[in-house]
Write a protein that holds these residues in place. Sequence first.
Motif, PDB file in Angstrom:
ATOM      1  N   ALA A  10       0.843  -1.195   0.000  1.00 28.36           N
ATOM      2  CA  ALA A  10       0.000   0.000   0.000  1.00 28.36           C
ATOM      3  C   ALA A  10       0.877   1.244   0.000  1.00 28.36           C
ATOM      4  O   ALA A  10       1.895   1.310   0.700  1.00 28.36           O
ATOM      5  N   HIS A  11       0.490   2.226  -0.801  1.00 26.14           N
ATOM      6  CA  HIS A  11       1.177   3.515  -0.850  1.00 26.14           C
ATOM      7  C   HIS A  11       0.200   4.588  -0.356  1.00 26.14           C
ATOM      8  O   HIS A  11      -0.951   4.640  -0.797  1.00 26.14           O
ATOM      9  N   ILE A  12       0.668   5.429   0.552  1.00 22.20           N
ATOM     10  CA  ILE A  12      -0.198   6.449   1.151  1.00 22.20           C
ATOM     11  C   ILE A  12       0.213   7.824   0.649  1.00 22.20           C
ATOM     12  O   ILE A  12       1.372   8.232   0.772  1.00 22.20           O
ATOM     13  N   VAL A  13      -0.755   8.552   0.070  1.00 20.23           N
ATOM     14  CA  VAL A  13      -0.517   9.928  -0.376  1.00 20.23           C
ATOM     15  C   VAL A  13      -1.613  10.818   0.209  1.00 20.23           C
ATOM     16  O   VAL A  13      -2.678  10.337   0.613  1.00 20.23           O
ATOM     17  N   ALA A  14      -1.331  12.112   0.237  1.00 19.02           N
ATOM     18  CA  ALA A  14      -2.307  13.079   0.747  1.00 19.02           C
ATOM     19  C   ALA A  14      -2.834  13.917  -0.405  1.00 19.02           C
ATOM     20  O   ALA A  14      -2.076  14.366  -1.267  1.00 19.02           O
ATOM     21  N   ARG A  15      -4.145  14.153  -0.419  1.00 12.82           N
ATOM     22  CA  ARG A  15      -4.761  14.989  -1.443  1.00 12.82           C
ATOM     23  C   ARG A  15      -4.777  16.442  -0.974  1.00 12.82           C
ATOM     24  O   ARG A  15      -4.504  16.754   0.193  1.00 12.82           O
ATOM     25  N   GLU A  16      -5.124  17.349  -1.914  1.00 14.20           N
ATOM     26  CA  GLU A  16      -5.138  18.778  -1.592  1.00 14.20           C
ATOM     27  C   GLU A  16      -6.086  19.121  -0.449  1.00 14.20           C
ATOM     28  O   GLU A  16      -5.836  20.040   0.322  1.00 14.20           O
ATOM     29  N   ASN A  17      -7.203  18.390  -0.321  1.00 17.26           N
ATOM     30  CA  ASN A  17      -8.205  18.694   0.703  1.00 17.26           C
ATOM     31  C   ASN A  17      -7.887  18.074   2.058  1.00 17.26           C
ATOM     32  O   ASN A  17      -8.697  18.140   2.975  1.00 17.26           O
ATOM     33  N   GLY A  18      -6.709  17.458   2.170  1.00 14.45           N
ATOM     34  CA  GLY A  18      -6.326  16.874   3.445  1.00 14.45           C
ATOM     35  C   GLY A  18      -6.685  15.414   3.586  1.00 14.45           C
ATOM     36  O   GLY A  18      -6.248  14.752   4.531  1.00 14.45           O
ATOM     37  N   LEU A  19      -7.500  14.892   2.681  1.00 10.29           N
ATOM     38  CA  LEU A  19      -7.845  13.473   2.717  1.00 10.29           C
ATOM     39  C   LEU A  19      -6.667  12.637   2.227  1.00 10.29           C
ATOM     40  O   LEU A  19      -5.859  13.089   1.416  1.00 10.29           O
ATOM     41  N   PHE A  20      -6.588  11.431   2.731  1.00 15.72           N
ATOM     42  CA  PHE A  20      -5.523  10.519   2.324  1.00 15.72           C
ATOM     43  C   PHE A  20      -6.060   9.533   1.284  1.00 15.72           C
ATOM     44  O   PHE A  20      -7.241   9.192   1.279  1.00 15.72           O
ATOM     45  N   ARG A  21      -5.145   9.086   0.422  1.00 14.06           N
ATOM     46  CA  ARG A  21      -5.485   8.041  -0.527  1.00 14.06           C
ATOM     47  C   ARG A  21      -4.582   6.843  -0.297  1.00 14.06           C
ATOM     48  O   ARG A  21      -3.378   7.003  -0.062  1.00 14.06           O
ATOM     49  N   ILE A  22      -5.171   5.656  -0.376  1.00 16.89           N
ATOM     50  CA  ILE A  22      -4.414   4.412  -0.306  1.00 16.89           C
ATOM     51  C   ILE A  22      -4.347   3.836  -1.711  1.00 16.89           C
ATOM     52  O   ILE A  22      -5.386   3.574  -2.333  1.00 16.89           O
ATOM     53  N   LEU A  23      -3.136   3.666  -2.197  1.00 15.07           N
ATOM     54  CA  LEU A  23      -2.925   3.121  -3.536  1.00 15.07           C
ATOM     55  C   LEU A  23      -2.280   1.741  -3.429  1.00 15.07           C
ATOM     56  O   LEU A  23      -1.547   1.461  -2.474  1.00 15.07           O
TER      57      LEU A  23
END
Length: 296
Positions: free
Chosen positions: A198-211
């Motif tokens: 799993a790769h964790i990134v942060a979006r502009e709105n502060g939400l996180f995405r799991i890839l």
Amino acid sequence: MKDVISIGASSNVDLVKNCLNEELTFLKNKGIIVSMEERDYGTIKYIGCNVDGETANSSTVFRYYIAKALTEFIANELPLSVIPRLIRHNYAHFSEAERDEIIARAVHLFKADMSQGNLYKTVQRKNQIATSLLEYLNLNNELVLEGFLRFRLKEFCDELNDYVDQAVDSFMIDREYEEFVALLRYFVEVQDPKMGEAHIVARENGLFRILDRNQQVVKNEYLEGFVVELVQNQIDYEDLLLSALITLSPVKIVLHLDPQAKISTTVLKVFTDRAQTCIQGTECSLCNYRLKNEED
């Protein structure tokens, strides 16, 4: 005619003597005969300061320089022994190791405030101490430093209690955080992995995405209820990410987040050797995505 003032202290007597010596040396250089002697009285050691009063105004000048020396000691050094005493007396229910940790935090807060605090506040505090000392010494020949702080400098004493309270609060918050991390780590250990990487990134709105390993957003049955729960209960985004990761329990987690962020620290602590921060830096497209957002 001699003028004698006795200064009592239960600790740091050598520091008191050094402060007095530095100031009274000025009088010696002016030809005023000054001497000091020590005597013990129970747990308190007294430093007797003597001056020959034959010179005009020598007694007034003598008391001024004693007040000046004690002002520096009370403002800078006395709290370093008073703070531990307050903690050991008021927080006896903590273990010795816990009290030592709280003492270190409180002393750090005090020193940080002294070195980085408001200059006006520092000068005002010393002026108040000096004024109180002069008023007291003009009427008394004996002074016990710890008692003087407690009964004559209530405002400063309250400030020291504030440092102690802040240290206890931060210690309790950190202890609760560590207990929380330990509980989450237990959940991870008993959970069967449901994805490999799993790769964790942060979006502009502060939400996180799991890839996943192919950098595709993870969408499956294990995450369906989390967005609904977020909307209904206003769960913190970081709590949401932790819940999702514990549910998925990946074999490997790569964080493309700010390494100094608390969420990064928490994920690394909870998942231990299964989690790591990305080491590719600007060569990583996912990290570049984060850095670009930070610059914008």
